[in-house]
Design a protein around this motif. Structure first.
Motif, PDB file in Angstrom:
ATOM      1  N   ALA A   1       0.850  -1.204   0.000  1.00  0.00           N
ATOM      2  CA  ALA A   1       0.000   0.000   0.000  1.00  0.00           C
ATOM      3  C   ALA A   1       0.888   1.257   0.000  1.00  0.00           C
ATOM      4  CB  ALA A   1      -0.932  -0.017   1.202  1.00  0.00           C
TER       5      ALA A   1
ATOM      6  N   THR B   1       9.773  -7.966  -5.920  1.00  0.00           N
ATOM      7  CA  THR B   1      10.173  -9.250  -6.505  1.00  0.00           C
ATOM      8  C   THR B   1       9.009  -9.944  -7.203  1.00  0.00           C
ATOM      9  OG1 THR B   1       9.607 -10.362  -4.460  1.00  0.00           O
ATOM     10  CG2 THR B   1      11.902  -9.656  -4.724  1.00  0.00           C
ATOM     11  N   GLY B   2       7.795  -9.488  -6.941  1.00  0.00           N
ATOM     12  CA  GLY B   2       6.623 -10.145  -7.520  1.00  0.00           C
ATOM     13  C   GLY B   2       6.324 -11.469  -6.836  1.00  0.00           C
ATOM     14  N   LEU B   3       6.904 -11.665  -5.643  1.00  0.00           N
ATOM     15  CA  LEU B   3       6.689 -12.947  -4.958  1.00  0.00           C
ATOM     16  C   LEU B   3       5.874 -12.780  -3.667  1.00  0.00           C
ATOM     17  CD1 LEU B   3      10.257 -14.493  -5.316  1.00  0.00           C
ATOM     18  CD2 LEU B   3       8.194 -15.180  -6.517  1.00  0.00           C
TER      19      LEU B   3
ATOM     20  N   LEU C   1       2.983 -11.412  -2.781  1.00  0.00           N
ATOM     21  CA  LEU C   1       1.562 -11.778  -2.728  1.00  0.00           C
ATOM     22  C   LEU C   1       1.345 -13.271  -2.945  1.00  0.00           C
ATOM     23  CD1 LEU C   1      -0.284  -8.782  -4.440  1.00  0.00           C
ATOM     24  CD2 LEU C   1      -0.233  -9.397  -2.026  1.00  0.00           C
ATOM     25  N   SER C   2       2.255 -13.911  -3.724  1.00  0.00           N
ATOM     26  CA  SER C   2       2.047 -15.368  -3.880  1.00  0.00           C
ATOM     27  C   SER C   2       2.375 -16.076  -2.576  1.00  0.00           C
ATOM     28  CB  SER C   2       2.800 -15.951  -5.067  1.00  0.00           C
ATOM     29  OG  SER C   2       4.064 -15.452  -5.146  1.00  0.00           O
TER      30      SER C   2
ATOM     31  N   ILE D   1      -2.336   3.689  -6.717  1.00  0.00           N
ATOM     32  CA  ILE D   1      -2.513   3.685  -8.182  1.00  0.00           C
ATOM     33  C   ILE D   1      -3.497   2.616  -8.653  1.00  0.00           C
ATOM     34  CG2 ILE D   1      -0.255   4.668  -8.731  1.00  0.00           C
ATOM     35  CD1 ILE D   1       0.823   1.875  -9.082  1.00  0.00           C
ATOM     36  N   GLY D   2      -3.864   1.705  -7.777  1.00  0.00           N
ATOM     37  CA  GLY D   2      -4.847   0.676  -8.145  1.00  0.00           C
ATOM     38  C   GLY D   2      -4.236  -0.406  -9.022  1.00  0.00           C
ATOM     39  N   ILE D   3      -5.044  -1.416  -9.286  1.00  0.00           N
ATOM     40  CA  ILE D   3      -4.584  -2.538 -10.117  1.00  0.00           C
ATOM     41  C   ILE D   3      -5.585  -2.694 -11.265  1.00  0.00           C
ATOM     42  CG2 ILE D   3      -4.118  -5.035 -10.144  1.00  0.00           C
ATOM     43  CD1 ILE D   3      -3.564  -4.780  -7.110  1.00  0.00           C
TER      44      ILE D   3
ATOM     45  N   PHE E   1      -7.363  -5.262  -0.436  1.00  0.00           N
ATOM     46  CA  PHE E   1      -7.052  -6.687  -0.241  1.00  0.00           C
ATOM     47  C   PHE E   1      -7.876  -7.190   0.941  1.00  0.00           C
ATOM     48  CE2 PHE E   1      -3.535  -5.277  -2.734  1.00  0.00           C
ATOM     49  CZ  PHE E   1      -3.185  -6.392  -3.500  1.00  0.00           C
TER      50      PHE E   1
ATOM     51  N   ARG F   1       6.164   1.050 -14.048  1.00  0.00           N
ATOM     52  CA  ARG F   1       5.845   1.511 -12.706  1.00  0.00           C
ATOM     53  C   ARG F   1       6.598   0.771 -11.610  1.00  0.00           C
ATOM     54  NH1 ARG F   1      -0.120   0.110 -10.742  1.00  0.00           N
ATOM     55  NH2 ARG F   1       0.169  -2.069 -10.298  1.00  0.00           N
ATOM     56  N   ASN F   2       7.088  -0.450 -11.895  1.00  0.00           N
ATOM     57  CA  ASN F   2       7.764  -1.191 -10.848  1.00  0.00           C
ATOM     58  C   ASN F   2       9.269  -1.005 -10.854  1.00  0.00           C
ATOM     59  OD1 ASN F   2       5.654  -2.628  -9.466  1.00  0.00           O
ATOM     60  ND2 ASN F   2       5.304  -3.605 -11.449  1.00  0.00           N
TER      61      ASN F   2
ATOM     62  N   TYR G   1       4.607 -12.181 -10.774  1.00  0.00           N
ATOM     63  CA  TYR G   1       3.770 -11.265 -11.540  1.00  0.00           C
ATOM     64  C   TYR G   1       3.850  -9.863 -10.958  1.00  0.00           C
ATOM     65  CZ  TYR G   1       0.054  -9.121 -14.085  1.00  0.00           C
ATOM     66  OH  TYR G   1      -0.637  -8.267 -14.890  1.00  0.00           O
ATOM     67  N   ARG G   2       4.121  -8.925 -11.811  1.00  0.00           N
ATOM     68  CA  ARG G   2       4.094  -7.522 -11.409  1.00  0.00           C
ATOM     69  C   ARG G   2       3.343  -6.752 -12.463  1.00  0.00           C
ATOM     70  NH1 ARG G   2       9.867  -5.576 -10.082  1.00  0.00           N
ATOM     71  NH2 ARG G   2      10.712  -7.485 -10.939  1.00  0.00           N
ATOM     72  N   VAL G   3       2.401  -5.919 -12.027  1.00  0.00           N
ATOM     73  CA  VAL G   3       1.611  -5.179 -13.002  1.00  0.00           C
ATOM     74  C   VAL G   3       2.553  -4.264 -13.763  1.00  0.00           C
ATOM     75  CG1 VAL G   3      -0.336  -3.605 -13.311  1.00  0.00           C
ATOM     76  CG2 VAL G   3      -0.325  -5.225 -11.403  1.00  0.00           C
TER      77      VAL G   3
HETATM   78  P1  ADP Z   1       6.162  -6.929  -5.366  1.00  0.00           P
HETATM   79  O1  ADP Z   1       7.368  -7.354  -4.616  1.00  0.00           O
HETATM   80  O2  ADP Z   1       6.426  -6.635  -6.802  1.00  0.00           O
HETATM   81  O3  ADP Z   1       5.391  -5.852  -4.680  1.00  0.00           O
HETATM   82  P2  ADP Z   1       3.895  -8.569  -4.775  1.00  0.00           P
HETATM   83  O4  ADP Z   1       3.687 -10.008  -5.004  1.00  0.00           O
HETATM   84  O5  ADP Z   1       3.765  -8.080  -3.385  1.00  0.00           O
HETATM   85  O6  ADP Z   1       5.292  -8.236  -5.397  1.00  0.00           O
HETATM   86  O7  ADP Z   1       2.862  -7.789  -5.673  1.00  0.00           O
HETATM   87  C1  ADP Z   1       2.685  -8.167  -7.010  1.00  0.00           C
HETATM   88  C2  ADP Z   1       2.291  -6.996  -7.870  1.00  0.00           C
HETATM   89  O8  ADP Z   1       0.973  -6.586  -7.542  1.00  0.00           O
HETATM   90  C3  ADP Z   1       3.124  -5.771  -7.628  1.00  0.00           C
HETATM   91  O9  ADP Z   1       4.268  -5.789  -8.414  1.00  0.00           O
HETATM   92  C4  ADP Z   1       2.199  -4.658  -8.043  1.00  0.00           C
HETATM   93  O10 ADP Z   1       2.259  -4.477  -9.442  1.00  0.00           O
HETATM   94  C5  ADP Z   1       0.826  -5.193  -7.697  1.00  0.00           C
HETATM   95  N1  ADP Z   1       0.355  -4.650  -6.388  1.00  0.00           N
HETATM   96  C6  ADP Z   1       0.432  -5.258  -5.207  1.00  0.00           C
HETATM   97  N2  ADP Z   1      -0.122  -4.487  -4.252  1.00  0.00           N
HETATM   98  C7  ADP Z   1      -0.565  -3.367  -4.861  1.00  0.00           C
HETATM   99  C8  ADP Z   1      -1.245  -2.187  -4.415  1.00  0.00           C
HETATM  100  N3  ADP Z   1      -1.582  -1.993  -3.127  1.00  0.00           N
HETATM  101  N4  ADP Z   1      -1.545  -1.261  -5.333  1.00  0.00           N
HETATM  102  C9  ADP Z   1      -1.228  -1.440  -6.617  1.00  0.00           C
HETATM  103  N5  ADP Z   1      -0.596  -2.509  -7.119  1.00  0.00           N
HETATM  104  C10 ADP Z   1      -0.266  -3.461  -6.235  1.00  0.00           C
END
Ligand code: ADP
Length: 472
Positions: A361, A420-422, A424-425, A391-393, A450, A413-414, A406-408
């Motif tokens: 966040a 690391t994109g790991l 949330l998994s 910024i939202g998803i 979330f 933007r990242n 996975y990273r948006v």
């Molecule tokens: P990272 O280490 O890249 O943050 P996460 O697994 O925590 O990896 O998140 C995966 C992707 O989800 C992020 O790269 C981001 O693009 C998107 N994301 C996660 N949380 C948010 C959020 N609060 N707002 C916007 N995008 C988010």
């Protein structure tokens, strides 16, 4: 010998001779007149005839019994299998028929058992099985085959196998018989899902060696293919994710080697970047190891029953301090009931999940804003939502953010944020270990929410809580 003495013919002959003997004795002893002799002969004739009729009707009765029993066997009726106590030839034949009946009944029962065993195996077999006659027309398809091909039994029986498998443009039935190929087919199953089938063919022959048909075994390899694809993707992602920081560390080290070391300011900033990149790699490897341990079911939860309200307030107090120090343009709003909520959780693991969501966040809200944390329960679940104003998803990415790496919008933007994109998994896997879930909603521009859910038991939480009563 015994048979001879029991024979009807012998009995008949003996009786006949006896009667004839008696008649002769009477004739020679009493010098019977012609009339008497005629009368005696008549009596002899009647008695002999009666005995003959008696024997014949006995024979006819046994023959009828044999014929009825054969009819019973033809009608699969094996109820009356009583042997005869008589010893003559027909009764012996009848008794043999009864023995045969017992034998047929046993064999039929055995065959029936085998048939129903085979039927259950076919019914419960996960793989589809289709058999054809020697012309390639389907004569049997099990439940799994019908489901995998989205067909009904009536719709498939009698049809050509190559038509049903939709391979008639590439193979004739003759090809299948000759080559017994292994095919991979893409089909749609009865639930409308795309499935990948591996099909193997086997000939089956009659005892004389003639081909009497073909068996097609349909194996659903969709999951296997997906796992294989995911594995390849994972390896390529890991290599890619590690190569990027390694390349940049190497570039900085080379620059230092090429003379930047002489410039203390430049050298310090290069070392700083290299350290950051190294930290990121170490973090990523740590996370990968954690995911791999979870994949192998090596991670055990150390759960305890705790008051979740205290637990979440404790975490948020910690973040309030971090905000005070580092993120002054953020605020955490708490919508947490005052009542105790007792949950059975692994506090370390769950702190990791909530930390990751709140850290995200911060990361993905460049303009700061309010992070709202809400806790509530329904009958069997406890929920925690964490909503930011970042910024939202984007909608298409919502279902993917829990995928590994996975990273948006990876590039733009990242790139500065350096995740690391790991995270949330890992959060997703931890929630699964808790038999809970994690979901995300976002309109793609005004923040993300979330929501975590856990099993919640009324037995532990007996009090009547008033969920409207929030502690701000
Ligand atoms: P990272 O280490 O890249 O943050 P996460 O697994 O925590 O990896 O998140 C995966 C992707 O989800 C992020 O790269 C981001 O693009 C998107 N994301 C996660 N949380 C948010 C959020 N609060 N707002 C916007 N995008 C988010």
């Amino acid at each position: 010998m015994n048979k001879f003495f029991n024979s009807i013919v012998l009995k008949g002959v003996v009786i006949h001779l006896l009667l004839f003997g008696i008649f002769e004795i009477m004739n020679s002893t009493y010098y019977l007149s012609d009339t008497k002799a005629l009368l005696l002969f008549f009596i002899f004739y009647i008695v002999t005839l009666s005995l003959l009729i008696w024997y014949l009707s006995n024979l006819a009765q046994t023959a009828n019994k044999i014929s009825n029993q054969v009819d019973n066997f033809l009608n699969n009726n094996y109820e009356n299998l009583q042997k005869s106590t008589e010893n003559d030839e027909l009764s012996t034949a009848y008794n043999k028929l009864i023995t045969l009946g017992h034998e047929i009944e046993d064999r039929q029962e055995h065959l029936e058992n085998q048939r129903s065993q085979l039927e259950s195996i076919l019914t419960y077999l996960v793989d589809g099985v289709i058999t054809t006659d020697r012309h390639g027309h389907i004569n049997l398809a099990n439940h799994a085959a019908l489901n995998l091909l989205d067909q009904s039994n009536e719709g498939i029986l009698g049809k050509e196998l190559i038509e049903i498998l939709k391979i008639s443009d590439k193979y004739s039935f003759h090809d299948l018989l000759q080559k017994e190929p292994e095919l991979t087919l893409n089909t749609v199953n009865c639930e409308g899902a795309n499935v990948i089938l591996r099909v193997n063919f086997m000939l089956f022959r009659s005892e004389s060696g003639f081909i009497s048909g073909i068996i097609a075994v349909l194996h659903d390899t969709t999951e296997q293919e997906k796992t294989e694809r995911d594995r390849r993707l994972f390896v390529s992602n890991v290599s890619h994710e590690l190569r990027t920081p390694l390349t940049s560390v190497k570039a900085y080290l080379e620059a230092l080697n090429d003379g930047a070391l002489a410039d203390p300011d430049l050298a310090a900033s290069f070392v700083d970047v290299s350290l950051n990149e190294t930290d990121r790699m170490i973090r990523m490897i740590g996370e990968l190891l954690e995911l791999s341990r979870m994949d192998q079911d090596k991670v055990k939860l150390h759960t305890e029953i705790i008051n979740y309200v205290d637990f979440i307030n404790y975490i948020l107090d910690r973040f309030d301090k971090i905000i005070e120090k580092n993120y002054s343009n953020f605020k955490i709003k708490r919508q947490i009931p005052r009542q105790e909520i007792w949950l059975e959780i692994d506090t370390d693991k769950l702190s990791q999940v909530i930390d990751n969501i709140i850290n995200n966040a911060f990361k993905y809200s460049p303009n700061g804003g309010t992070i709202t944390v809400t806790v509530w329960c329904n009958n069997n679940k406890a929920f925690t939502s964490i909503a930011d104003q970042g910024i939202g998803i984007p909608k298409p990415a919502l279902s993917k953010v829990f995928d590994r790496f996975y990273r948006v919008d990876n590039s733009s933007r990242n790139s500065q944020i350096g995740g690391t994109g790991l995270g949330l998994s890992i959060a997703h896997d931890i929630m699964k270990l808790h038999k809970g879930d994690i979901q995300v909603t976002s309109d793609g521009k005004n923040g993300s929410t979330f929501t975590l859910s856990f099993p919640y038991s009324d037995e532990i939480n007996r009090e009547n809580n008033d969920w409207e009563d929030f502690a701000e």
